[in-house]
Design a protein around this motif. Structure first.
Motif, PDB file in Angstrom:
ATOM      1  N   ARG A 110     -34.071  39.569  17.188  1.00  0.00           N
ATOM      2  CA  ARG A 110     -33.299  39.496  18.610  1.00  0.00           C
ATOM      3  C   ARG A 110     -32.333  40.430  18.737  1.00  0.00           C
ATOM      4  NH1 ARG A 110     -32.432  34.529  16.447  1.00  0.00           N
ATOM      5  NH2 ARG A 110     -33.403  33.307  18.049  1.00  0.00           N
ATOM      6  N   LEU A 111     -32.053  40.919  19.895  1.00  0.00           N
ATOM      7  CA  LEU A 111     -30.974  42.184  20.214  1.00  0.00           C
ATOM      8  C   LEU A 111     -29.679  41.340  19.956  1.00  0.00           C
ATOM      9  CD1 LEU A 111     -32.343  43.973  23.344  1.00  0.00           C
ATOM     10  CD2 LEU A 111     -32.156  44.850  20.921  1.00  0.00           C
ATOM     11  N   GLY A 112     -29.643  40.114  20.305  1.00  0.00           N
ATOM     12  CA  GLY A 112     -28.251  39.274  19.950  1.00  0.00           C
ATOM     13  C   GLY A 112     -27.437  38.893  20.910  1.00  0.00           C
ATOM     14  N   THR A 113     -27.393  39.795  22.143  1.00  0.00           N
ATOM     15  CA  THR A 113     -26.685  39.204  23.224  1.00  0.00           C
ATOM     16  C   THR A 113     -27.642  39.546  24.674  1.00  0.00           C
ATOM     17  OG1 THR A 113     -25.582  41.439  23.607  1.00  0.00           O
ATOM     18  CG2 THR A 113     -24.655  40.060  22.174  1.00  0.00           C
ATOM     19  N   ASP A 114     -27.096  39.327  25.795  1.00  0.00           N
ATOM     20  CA  ASP A 114     -27.678  39.425  26.817  1.00  0.00           C
ATOM     21  C   ASP A 114     -27.030  40.513  27.938  1.00  0.00           C
ATOM     22  OD1 ASP A 114     -25.238  38.372  27.796  1.00  0.00           O
ATOM     23  OD2 ASP A 114     -26.007  36.841  28.999  1.00  0.00           O
ATOM     24  N   GLN A 115     -26.399  41.824  27.097  1.00  0.00           N
ATOM     25  CA  GLN A 115     -25.764  42.493  27.560  1.00  0.00           C
ATOM     26  C   GLN A 115     -26.407  44.154  27.662  1.00  0.00           C
ATOM     27  OE1 GLN A 115     -22.462  42.203  29.263  1.00  0.00           O
ATOM     28  NE2 GLN A 115     -23.323  40.034  28.886  1.00  0.00           N
ATOM     29  N   PHE A 116     -27.727  43.973  27.137  1.00  0.00           N
ATOM     30  CA  PHE A 116     -28.388  45.175  27.177  1.00  0.00           C
ATOM     31  C   PHE A 116     -29.216  45.554  28.417  1.00  0.00           C
ATOM     32  CE2 PHE A 116     -27.816  43.819  22.660  1.00  0.00           C
ATOM     33  CZ  PHE A 116     -27.820  44.813  22.115  1.00  0.00           C
ATOM     34  N   TYR A 117     -28.398  45.404  29.424  1.00  0.00           N
ATOM     35  CA  TYR A 117     -29.093  45.784  30.632  1.00  0.00           C
ATOM     36  C   TYR A 117     -28.510  46.966  31.333  1.00  0.00           C
ATOM     37  CZ  TYR A 117     -25.207  43.275  32.822  1.00  0.00           C
ATOM     38  OH  TYR A 117     -23.888  43.025  33.194  1.00  0.00           O
ATOM     39  N   LEU A 118     -29.175  47.558  32.348  1.00  0.00           N
ATOM     40  CA  LEU A 118     -28.708  48.663  33.123  1.00  0.00           C
ATOM     41  C   LEU A 118     -27.397  48.376  33.770  1.00  0.00           C
ATOM     42  CD1 LEU A 118     -29.923  51.851  33.169  1.00  0.00           C
ATOM     43  CD2 LEU A 118     -30.565  51.208  35.518  1.00  0.00           C
ATOM     44  N   LYS A 119     -26.259  48.539  33.401  1.00  0.00           N
ATOM     45  CA  LYS A 119     -25.003  48.436  34.091  1.00  0.00           C
ATOM     46  C   LYS A 119     -24.541  49.410  34.939  1.00  0.00           C
ATOM     47  CE  LYS A 119     -23.259  45.318  30.281  1.00  0.00           C
ATOM     48  NZ  LYS A 119     -22.312  44.849  29.330  1.00  0.00           N
ATOM     49  N   SER A 120     -23.902  48.981  35.756  1.00  0.00           N
ATOM     50  CA  SER A 120     -23.274  49.917  36.952  1.00  0.00           C
ATOM     51  C   SER A 120     -22.313  50.799  36.262  1.00  0.00           C
ATOM     52  CB  SER A 120     -22.650  49.041  38.146  1.00  0.00           C
ATOM     53  OG  SER A 120     -21.512  48.327  37.485  1.00  0.00           O
ATOM     54  N   ALA A 121     -21.701  51.769  36.893  1.00  0.00           N
ATOM     55  CA  ALA A 121     -20.853  52.622  36.406  1.00  0.00           C
ATOM     56  C   ALA A 121     -19.456  51.791  36.117  1.00  0.00           C
ATOM     57  CB  ALA A 121     -20.332  53.803  37.266  1.00  0.00           C
ATOM     58  N   ASP A 122     -18.992  51.050  37.080  1.00  0.00           N
ATOM     59  CA  ASP A 122     -17.972  50.175  37.090  1.00  0.00           C
ATOM     60  C   ASP A 122     -17.973  49.405  35.846  1.00  0.00           C
ATOM     61  OD1 ASP A 122     -16.739  51.244  39.168  1.00  0.00           O
ATOM     62  OD2 ASP A 122     -17.381  49.736  40.691  1.00  0.00           O
ATOM     63  N   GLU A 123     -19.150  48.839  35.674  1.00  0.00           N
ATOM     64  CA  GLU A 123     -19.292  47.824  34.496  1.00  0.00           C
ATOM     65  C   GLU A 123     -19.223  48.535  33.364  1.00  0.00           C
ATOM     66  OE1 GLU A 123     -22.289  44.118  35.231  1.00  0.00           O
ATOM     67  OE2 GLU A 123     -23.296  46.131  35.762  1.00  0.00           O
ATOM     68  N   MET A 124     -19.613  49.643  33.016  1.00  0.00           N
ATOM     69  CA  MET A 124     -19.539  50.502  31.995  1.00  0.00           C
ATOM     70  C   MET A 124     -18.239  50.923  31.512  1.00  0.00           C
ATOM     71  SD  MET A 124     -22.203  50.523  30.223  1.00  0.00           S
ATOM     72  CE  MET A 124     -21.844  51.461  29.076  1.00  0.00           C
ATOM     73  N   ARG A 125     -17.345  51.525  32.677  1.00  0.00           N
ATOM     74  CA  ARG A 125     -16.104  51.885  32.357  1.00  0.00           C
ATOM     75  C   ARG A 125     -15.110  50.677  32.105  1.00  0.00           C
ATOM     76  NH1 ARG A 125     -14.937  56.948  33.478  1.00  0.00           N
ATOM     77  NH2 ARG A 125     -16.556  58.366  34.102  1.00  0.00           N
ATOM     78  N   SER A 126     -15.506  49.465  32.794  1.00  0.00           N
ATOM     79  CA  SER A 126     -14.514  48.498  32.307  1.00  0.00           C
ATOM     80  C   SER A 126     -14.712  48.095  30.997  1.00  0.00           C
ATOM     81  CB  SER A 126     -14.863  47.121  33.257  1.00  0.00           C
ATOM     82  OG  SER A 126     -16.069  46.646  33.130  1.00  0.00           O
ATOM     83  N   LEU A 127     -15.923  48.334  30.429  1.00  0.00           N
ATOM     84  CA  LEU A 127     -15.990  48.060  28.824  1.00  0.00           C
ATOM     85  C   LEU A 127     -15.186  48.994  27.912  1.00  0.00           C
ATOM     86  CD1 LEU A 127     -19.965  47.550  28.446  1.00  0.00           C
ATOM     87  CD2 LEU A 127     -18.242  46.121  27.915  1.00  0.00           C
TER      88      LEU A 127
END
Length: 285
Positions: free
Chosen positions: A240-257
């Protein structure tokens, strides 16, 4: 391209057979809805979706970045019957074409993986990279990437040697990919990559190793992996990939990471600017 944007450079579609669930056209539509200027497709070992992806992106006014997530081994010619030659499992390296020549080189790399290196997966080695790296940009990959795996299994010094080896091949076309997908290993890997970037002068770039379109698609992707590995959802040993975070995130979501390293997000835009693949569909008369 504006500084609050983001470009996904490590993205898997349904052509990453039984490992990812996103449709090629759906990826282009979603990226367009989120106002992204460009998008990459980097399927596992193959480029089956490249042409469909190229035109789906153009149709939505997005720059297509054609890539490949390769399986890398020490010697592509060693197969399972060579029992005396023990190799570790393949690691990964994400490759992106920056021109038509780069695209042709990716086609060569993918073909050699199937024709000469195939053993469960279409594998390549450093000789292939040496011969076909012109106009190809390399990212160090996700958790199973060449650099993260070398660091986890062999330690910092060996991983630094691998970075230098790749830099000898790719020069200023090599980037250290950093993910924050919630997997515990990334904390240690991320710290190493930040240090390695300073030591080797290879820049960091943010990515999300996308395997499905939205967070709600995680379970369908898990089912796909079960089908591909002949396991059930209840099987604790299944991959399994291990989390539910492997999706196409928005620019805001990526920059907040990545609030501590905005330049790693900015670099996705720089890489997109370096890419210009234009297919010639018919000969000039």
């Amino acid at each position: 391209m504006s500084s609050n944007q983001f470009v996904h450079l490590h993205v898997h579609s349904e052509y990453s057979l039984l490992e990812a669930s996103s449709g090629v056209k759906d990826l282009a539509v979603k990226a367009s809805e989120m106002g992204m200027p460009a998008l990459a497709l980097t399927d596992n070992g193959n480029m089956f979706g490249a042409i469909e992806f190229y035109f789906a992106c153009l149709d939505k006014g997005i720059k297509p970045i054609i890539g490949l997530d390769t399986y890398l081994v020490g010697d592509r010619n060693i197969k399972g019957q060579d029992r005396n030659e023990i190799q570790r499992p393949p690691t990964r390296l994400v490759l992106l074409a920056s021109s038509l020549k780069g695209y042709q080189n990716l086609c060569q790399i993918s073909s050699l993986g199937y024709k000469e290196g195939f053993y469960y997966k279409p594998r390549i080695d450093y000789d292939v990279l040496k011969n076909f790296n012109e106009d190809v940009i390399a990212l160090s990959g996700g958790l199973r990437g060449e650099i993260p795996q070398t660091f986890l299994t062999e330690g910092k010094d060996y991983a630094l040697d691998k970075i230098r080896k790749l830099k000898d091949l790719f020069s200023d076309r090599l980037y250290l990919e950093i993910n924050r997908t919630g997997l515990p290993q990334w904390k240690e890997i991320g710290s190493f990559l930040q240090e390695a970037s300073k030591i080797t002068s290879v820049p960091l770039v943010a990515a999300n190793d996308v395997h499905y379109l939205t967070q709600d698609d995680q379970m369908s992707q898990e089912v796909l992996i079960c089908i591909g590995t002949n396991k059930t959802l209840q099987d604790e040993s299944r991959f399994r990939l291990g989390t539910d975070q492997f999706y196409l995130k928005s620019a805001d979501e990526m920059r907040s990471l990545f609030p501590d390293m905005p330049e790693a997000c900015d670099r996705t835009l720089e890489i997109a600017e370096r890419v210009n693949v234009k297919f010639k569909l018919k000969d000039d008369k």
